[in-house]
Design a protein around this motif. Structure first.
Motif, PDB file in Angstrom:
ATOM      1  N   ASP A 185       0.827  -1.211   0.000  1.00  0.00           N
ATOM      2  CA  ASP A 185       0.000   0.000   0.000  1.00  0.00           C
ATOM      3  C   ASP A 185       0.860   1.259   0.000  1.00  0.00           C
ATOM      4  N   SER A 186       1.902   1.253   0.831  1.00  0.00           N
ATOM      5  CA  SER A 186       2.780   2.426   0.915  1.00  0.00           C
ATOM      6  C   SER A 186       3.568   2.610  -0.373  1.00  0.00           C
ATOM      7  N   ALA A 187       4.049   1.494  -0.931  1.00  0.00           N
ATOM      8  CA  ALA A 187       4.829   1.570  -2.163  1.00  0.00           C
ATOM      9  C   ALA A 187       3.996   2.070  -3.334  1.00  0.00           C
ATOM     10  N   GLN A 188       2.704   1.771  -3.306  1.00  0.00           N
ATOM     11  CA  GLN A 188       1.824   2.159  -4.418  1.00  0.00           C
ATOM     12  C   GLN A 188       1.092   3.471  -4.165  1.00  0.00           C
ATOM     13  N   GLY A 189       1.378   4.129  -3.039  1.00  0.00           N
ATOM     14  CA  GLY A 189       0.834   5.458  -2.795  1.00  0.00           C
ATOM     15  C   GLY A 189      -0.490   5.519  -2.075  1.00  0.00           C
ATOM     16  N   ALA A 190      -1.031   4.384  -1.641  1.00  0.00           N
ATOM     17  CA  ALA A 190      -2.344   4.393  -0.990  1.00  0.00           C
ATOM     18  C   ALA A 190      -2.313   5.139   0.343  1.00  0.00           C
ATOM     19  N   TRP A 191      -1.266   4.913   1.139  1.00  0.00           N
ATOM     20  CA  TRP A 191      -1.180   5.592   2.444  1.00  0.00           C
ATOM     21  C   TRP A 191      -1.018   7.092   2.250  1.00  0.00           C
ATOM     22  N   GLN A 192      -0.207   7.453   1.283  1.00  0.00           N
ATOM     23  CA  GLN A 192       0.060   8.873   1.045  1.00  0.00           C
ATOM     24  C   GLN A 192      -1.216   9.637   0.679  1.00  0.00           C
ATOM     25  N   LYS A 193      -2.198   8.956   0.125  1.00  0.00           N
ATOM     26  CA  LYS A 193      -3.443   9.613  -0.288  1.00  0.00           C
ATOM     27  C   LYS A 193      -4.538   9.521   0.779  1.00  0.00           C
ATOM     28  N   SER A 194      -4.217   8.888   1.900  1.00  0.00           N
ATOM     29  CA  SER A 194      -5.231   8.679   2.937  1.00  0.00           C
ATOM     30  C   SER A 194      -5.630   9.998   3.603  1.00  0.00           C
ATOM     31  N   PRO A 195      -6.916  10.223   3.863  1.00  0.00           N
ATOM     32  CA  PRO A 195      -7.352  11.443   4.551  1.00  0.00           C
ATOM     33  C   PRO A 195      -7.083  11.402   6.051  1.00  0.00           C
ATOM     34  N   THR A 196      -6.684  10.235   6.589  1.00  0.00           N
ATOM     35  CA  THR A 196      -6.357  10.101   8.009  1.00  0.00           C
ATOM     36  C   THR A 196      -4.935   9.590   8.159  1.00  0.00           C
ATOM     37  N   PHE A 197      -4.453   9.564   9.412  1.00  0.00           N
ATOM     38  CA  PHE A 197      -3.038   9.230   9.655  1.00  0.00           C
ATOM     39  C   PHE A 197      -2.695   7.774   9.356  1.00  0.00           C
ATOM     40  N   CYS A 198      -3.711   6.908   9.306  1.00  0.00           N
ATOM     41  CA  CYS A 198      -3.461   5.506   8.973  1.00  0.00           C
ATOM     42  C   CYS A 198      -4.381   5.092   7.827  1.00  0.00           C
ATOM     43  N   TYR A 199      -4.062   3.945   7.255  1.00  0.00           N
ATOM     44  CA  TYR A 199      -4.816   3.491   6.079  1.00  0.00           C
ATOM     45  C   TYR A 199      -5.171   2.023   6.282  1.00  0.00           C
ATOM     46  N   HIS A 200      -6.453   1.690   6.237  1.00  0.00           N
ATOM     47  CA  HIS A 200      -6.915   0.322   6.477  1.00  0.00           C
ATOM     48  C   HIS A 200      -7.303  -0.355   5.167  1.00  0.00           C
ATOM     49  N   SER A 201      -6.533  -1.354   4.776  1.00  0.00           N
ATOM     50  CA  SER A 201      -6.889  -2.103   3.568  1.00  0.00           C
ATOM     51  C   SER A 201      -7.058  -3.581   3.836  1.00  0.00           C
ATOM     52  N   GLY A 202      -6.482  -4.080   4.910  1.00  0.00           N
ATOM     53  CA  GLY A 202      -6.590  -5.492   5.254  1.00  0.00           C
ATOM     54  C   GLY A 202      -6.836  -5.653   6.728  1.00  0.00           C
ATOM     55  N   GLU A 203      -7.502  -6.727   7.082  1.00  0.00           N
ATOM     56  CA  GLU A 203      -7.838  -6.973   8.487  1.00  0.00           C
ATOM     57  C   GLU A 203      -6.637  -7.525   9.242  1.00  0.00           C
TER      58      GLU A 203
END
Length: 319
Positions: free
Chosen positions: A123-141
């Protein structure tokens, strides 16, 4: 004494053979050995070291100088033991060298699955975290090991080492009795009960006629659909076709295999095809296969060869 190592390539290149060399007059090492090369390479050897090269009765009968076969592994199924005994050839294996490595592998796989670290790194390598509106990014449980039920099939040194680590994580340990046993030993549960209750089932039993095909359509149907299966024992314990069907139809949550019934496997092995397929309807994303490396930490490999050198030393002392 003259020794040959028939398949040194089954070990990492930087593993030292010094302790073995100290025990023999000469040591000839070969990366691999084909059946056609076997007799010529062993003709002058007093000691043959083999990991997986087969030594049949026919081969042993043609090696009159041979006094000792050192199996660089625990299993001795690649040597005709009856023929060796009849010919006066001693066979020595090595046990107990990989306990730490295998138990570490089991928990590495558990932690990766329940913590989803590769997914979040992706997620971080593909930019998902960087685009998150909050401080963390939830994609998997993410789930804790604490409180989960760990079923252990095979409670020798490996099973006990895994159980000890599980206790540190606060897991509930379910020790399986032998399949379909008439009586249940103290502190164990029936195999069937362990199947039905385990959140993770890890296999550490030997391959015998009773355990071959142990994990099959029937036993898989008794497991939780969310359960995780880990096999670091022997490939033949698991029916590959039945496991494939269970994973494909979501009757099992996740499978981790470090061993298969044929090694190396063919490119068209049903489970190898399942992890390499690009088509979404053929690819299984709930299966991981590694190349029989659970045992193979650098420390474990070195420990094995040093114990093998001890076997040679002990043999010499008895001559």
């Amino acid at each position: 004494m003259h020794a040959v190592f028939l398949d040194q390539q089954t070990f990492s290149a930087n593993i030292s053979l010094d302790n073995i060399r100290q025990q023999v007059t000469s040591l000839n090492c070969f990366a691999t050995t084909s059946p056609e090369q076997l007799l010529s390479r062993c003709a002058q050897a007093d000691i043959v070291i083999t990991n997986k090269v087969e030594l049949t009765q026919n081969t042993l009968e043609q090696l009159p100088k041979l006094k000792l076969v050192c199996v660089a592994a625990t299993g001795t199924n690649n040597v005709d033991l009856a023929a060796a005994a009849q010919l006066g050839i001693q066979v020595k294996n090595v046990a107990g060298y990989s306990t730490t490595s295998v138990s570490q592998y089991v928990f590495a796989q558990m932690l990766e699955y329940f913590n989803q670290t590769n997914l979040y790194n992706q997620d971080s390598a593909q930019g998902a975290w960087q685009k998150s509106p909050t401080f963390c990014y939830h994609s998997g449980e993410i789930s804790e090991l604490y409180g989960k039920k760990l079923g252990i099939v095979g409670y020798g040194n490996l099973g006990k080492a895994v159980a000890k680590i599980a206790e540190a994580f606060g897991m509930k340990i379910l020790i399986a009795e032998r399949p379909y046993a008439a009586t249940i030993r103290q502190n164990r549960l029936s195999f069937e009960q362990v199947l039905s209750e385990a959140d993770i089932l890890t296999l550490h039993c030997p391959q015998t006629p009773e355990t071959e095909n142990l994990i099959n359509a029937q036993t898989l149907s008794q497991m939780k659909p969310s359960a995780m299966l880990i096999n670091t024992a022997r490939g033949a314990l698991v029916n590959s076709n039945d496991l494939h069907a269970a994973l494909k139809n979501k009757r099992l949550g996740y499978g981790v295999l470090d061993v298969l019934e044929q090694e190396p496997p063919s490119a068209d092995h049903i489970l190898i095809r399942a992890i390499s397929a690009q088509e979404p309807d053929l690819h299984l994303n709930n299966l991981k296969i590694t190349a029989h490396i659970a045992w193979a930490s650098i420390e474990s490999q070195q420990r094995l060869l040093d114990l093998l050198a001890d076997n040679i030393s002990h043999f010499k002392s008895k001559c």
